[in-house]
Design an enzyme around this catalytic site. Sequence first.
Site: not given
Ligand code: PEP
Length: 287
Positions: A44, A46, A131, A199
């Site tokens: 991801n 983002k 998010e 998550e």
């Molecule tokens: C995410 O945004 O899905 C995520 C897991 O971010 P990070 O790996 O940076 O914690």
Amino acid sequence: MLATRSLRASGCRSPAVTQPRLALGRGRLEIVCASNAKFFVGGNWKCNGSVASVRKLVDELNSGSVPRGVDIVCAPPFIYIDYVMQHLDKDKYQLAAQNCWIGGNGAYTGEVSAEQLQDFGLPWVILGHSERRSLCGETNQVVAKKTAHALDVGLGVIACVGETLDQRNSGAMFQVLDGQMQALVDEVKDWSKVVIAYEPVWAIGTGVVATPEQAQEVHAYLRRFCQSKLGTSVADQLRIIYGGSVNDANCKELSVQEDIDGFLVGGASLKGSAFVTICNSAGPKAK
Ligand code: PEP
């Protein structure tokens, strides 16, 4: 906690990772084993990147050696999807969008529909990322309706669930997860193209990764939830991937957990070599 996956003679992965074992389950003896589903790693990206950095990342990914038996899906920001689609090695990587509109095309300024993603050739979309839940106010019902619509259109969906630290510490974690999952259960008819990303919000972007035991506990819980609502066959096939501060150093100990079928990676997916290492952590779970 015990995983509830049932052993099917043809279903398990290689014996190296799917050592069947006997376990006591609800008054009877069950045989449980690791997933028979294909390992899945999502990246991801983002709202990160520039023309130059995306080009560099694509080059790094293309030069990396990744296992063929893993579904690897990169999710660039919308504006870079066209470039990435044209230049990323299709034999190694698939593509996802990071969000889509809840319904079809129309007067929805600033949105991109699932129909448009499908038309453009994207096979996957990430929905319900924490998010988007916290910053854009997406409720469980909105996420579930988006998921059902995207699936109807033909996309695969990486549907994200997870609790905040307050919810975990106050003992509300399972209730929160139940609510997120039940909304999906209420809307989704066909689970064959759904990947659930667990998550924990407290682990996303914080550098605080869940311990393998914490992750396995929740993954097994989510699988049992699906088993009770959707049946053993769906629960066995469902990929439940972990996300939250996964990197090239901690991926291996997570990947060997029985109910972890892959990862959703944020920060580390922006570094080509780290992401390639994470993809390779599938080890013998790669089919
Ligand atoms: C995410 O945004 O899905 C995520 C897991 O971010 P990070 O790996 O940076 O914690």
